[in-house]
Design a protein around this motif. Sequence first.
Motif, PDB file in Angstrom:
ATOM      1  N   ILE A  60       0.845  -1.195   0.000  1.00  0.00           N
ATOM      2  CA  ILE A  60       0.000   0.000   0.000  1.00  0.00           C
ATOM      3  C   ILE A  60       0.881   1.245   0.000  1.00  0.00           C
ATOM      4  CG2 ILE A  60      -1.648   1.330   1.384  1.00  0.00           C
ATOM      5  CD1 ILE A  60      -2.882  -1.428   2.177  1.00  0.00           C
ATOM      6  N   ASN A  61       1.940   1.219   0.785  1.00  0.00           N
ATOM      7  CA  ASN A  61       2.866   2.355   0.817  1.00  0.00           C
ATOM      8  C   ASN A  61       3.467   2.604  -0.564  1.00  0.00           C
ATOM      9  OD1 ASN A  61       4.339   4.432   2.065  1.00  0.00           O
ATOM     10  ND2 ASN A  61       6.090   3.085   2.310  1.00  0.00           N
ATOM     11  N   SER A  62       3.849   1.551  -1.267  1.00  0.00           N
ATOM     12  CA  SER A  62       4.445   1.735  -2.597  1.00  0.00           C
ATOM     13  C   SER A  62       3.433   2.282  -3.593  1.00  0.00           C
ATOM     14  CB  SER A  62       5.047   0.427  -3.115  1.00  0.00           C
ATOM     15  OG  SER A  62       4.070  -0.422  -3.644  1.00  0.00           O
ATOM     16  N   ARG A  63       2.172   1.946  -3.412  1.00  0.00           N
ATOM     17  CA  ARG A  63       1.140   2.465  -4.315  1.00  0.00           C
ATOM     18  C   ARG A  63       0.823   3.929  -4.031  1.00  0.00           C
ATOM     19  NH1 ARG A  63      -3.652  -1.041  -5.739  1.00  0.00           N
ATOM     20  NH2 ARG A  63      -2.688  -1.765  -7.635  1.00  0.00           N
ATOM     21  N   MET A  64       1.211   4.417  -2.871  1.00  0.00           N
ATOM     22  CA  MET A  64       0.908   5.796  -2.503  1.00  0.00           C
ATOM     23  C   MET A  64       2.086   6.742  -2.715  1.00  0.00           C
ATOM     24  SD  MET A  64      -1.375   5.124   0.886  1.00  0.00           S
ATOM     25  CE  MET A  64      -1.972   6.791   1.012  1.00  0.00           C
ATOM     26  N   TRP A  65       3.221   6.252  -3.193  1.00  0.00           N
ATOM     27  CA  TRP A  65       4.392   7.107  -3.403  1.00  0.00           C
ATOM     28  C   TRP A  65       4.078   8.307  -4.268  1.00  0.00           C
ATOM     29  CZ3 TRP A  65       7.872   2.435  -4.826  1.00  0.00           C
ATOM     30  CH2 TRP A  65       8.389   1.866  -3.663  1.00  0.00           C
ATOM     31  N   MET A  66       3.385   8.074  -5.348  1.00  0.00           N
ATOM     32  CA  MET A  66       3.185   9.125  -6.338  1.00  0.00           C
ATOM     33  C   MET A  66       1.819   9.796  -6.251  1.00  0.00           C
ATOM     34  SD  MET A  66       6.080   9.128  -7.715  1.00  0.00           S
ATOM     35  CE  MET A  66       5.835  10.233  -9.074  1.00  0.00           C
ATOM     36  N   LEU A  67       1.069   9.540  -5.179  1.00  0.00           N
ATOM     37  CA  LEU A  67      -0.233  10.174  -5.064  1.00  0.00           C
ATOM     38  C   LEU A  67      -0.061  11.676  -4.851  1.00  0.00           C
ATOM     39  CD1 LEU A  67      -2.382   7.825  -2.801  1.00  0.00           C
ATOM     40  CD2 LEU A  67      -2.432   8.060  -5.276  1.00  0.00           C
ATOM     41  N   PRO A  68      -0.756  12.485  -5.662  1.00  0.00           N
ATOM     42  CA  PRO A  68      -0.669  13.933  -5.465  1.00  0.00           C
ATOM     43  C   PRO A  68      -1.457  14.335  -4.224  1.00  0.00           C
ATOM     44  CG  PRO A  68      -2.253  13.427  -7.175  1.00  0.00           C
ATOM     45  CD  PRO A  68      -1.633  12.121  -6.769  1.00  0.00           C
TER      46      PRO A  68
END
Length: 119
Positions: A60-68
Amino acid sequence: EGWENLLGFDISPESSKNSLGDDGPLSFFKKGKDNNIFVVQATKAAQDEAIDEENPTKSINSRMWMLPVMEDRDKKLVVPRLGRAYSRVTNPVQKQAITDHIALLPKIYEALVKMDQFA
């Protein structure tokens, strides 16, 4: 976040603080100061395509890296909670709902930022 194997190197020679000239690309440095030059090397981490059942928090953390919109402090609070919720749920439909809702977090936080401006 989003980087692995981060290494930093100080490549300045000991004599660098006194050897700067008045012309050239490094002329903005002041003579006699500690004008160190550093190089950084890293590998861009791969974003997880699917949530890992063994370690959902990492995925989940890796999927949120690029969240604006979301700040790091918000991610640090949300990621463990989503990971825990994902690991506690046994129904695959609910697990997919958690996965799908990660993409909606920027819109939620954008609305919260706007609401905070009026407070």
